[in-house]
Write an enzyme that holds these catalytic residues in place. Sequence first.
Site, short mmCIF file in Angstrom:
data_model
loop_
_atom_site.label_atom_id
_atom_site.label_comp_id
_atom_site.label_asym_id
_atom_site.label_seq_id
_atom_site.Cartn_x
_atom_site.Cartn_y
_atom_site.Cartn_z
N PRO A 123 -11.69 13.77 20.14
CA PRO A 123 -12.66 14.11 19.10
C PRO A 123 -12.40 13.34 17.80
O PRO A 123 -11.26 13.23 17.36
CB PRO A 123 -12.46 15.61 18.91
CG PRO A 123 -11.96 16.08 20.23
CD PRO A 123 -11.11 14.95 20.75
N CYS A 124 -13.47 12.80 17.24
CA CYS A 124 -13.32 11.94 16.07
C CYS A 124 -13.46 12.68 14.74
O CYS A 124 -13.13 12.13 13.69
CB CYS A 124 -14.34 10.81 16.12
SG CYS A 124 -16.06 11.38 16.01
#
Length: 141
Positions: free
Chosen positions: A76-77
């Site tokens: 996840p960014c």
Amino acid sequence: MPRLLRSIDLFCGAGGLSKGLELAGWSCCAAVEIDFDSAETFRRNFPGAEVVLRDSREVDYTGWAGQVELVVGGPPCQPFSVAGLLRGKHDDRDMIPEFIRAVRLVQPRGFLMENVPGLTAPRHRTYLLSALEALRALGYT
């Protein structure tokens, strides 16, 4: 006929990374995703792959050791995105340590991890360097 090189896709979403790798001659044998809809989309896109619908922190990756040549994933960014709060390693969604754990347990020939440019920002530099050092300590360059 030579065997296709096999990969496992972490945080797989709908399968964009695996699709690109498939076009390059790789075969995705397994994927891990926490979101039901994304996992179902991946399953439809890659019917031959085992899809594990679970939080990656709960997955035992040792069963894939010696079975795949590549671990791929896009953790996840949000922890590193300039569109987010930039909490980095202090964000509960930071799964880079989980990616490294999977690489350590699977011991593939290589890995491919993608994330946002914010991960390379000065505020996250020490964290990024420590993640790279952890991968170097596992024997990767």
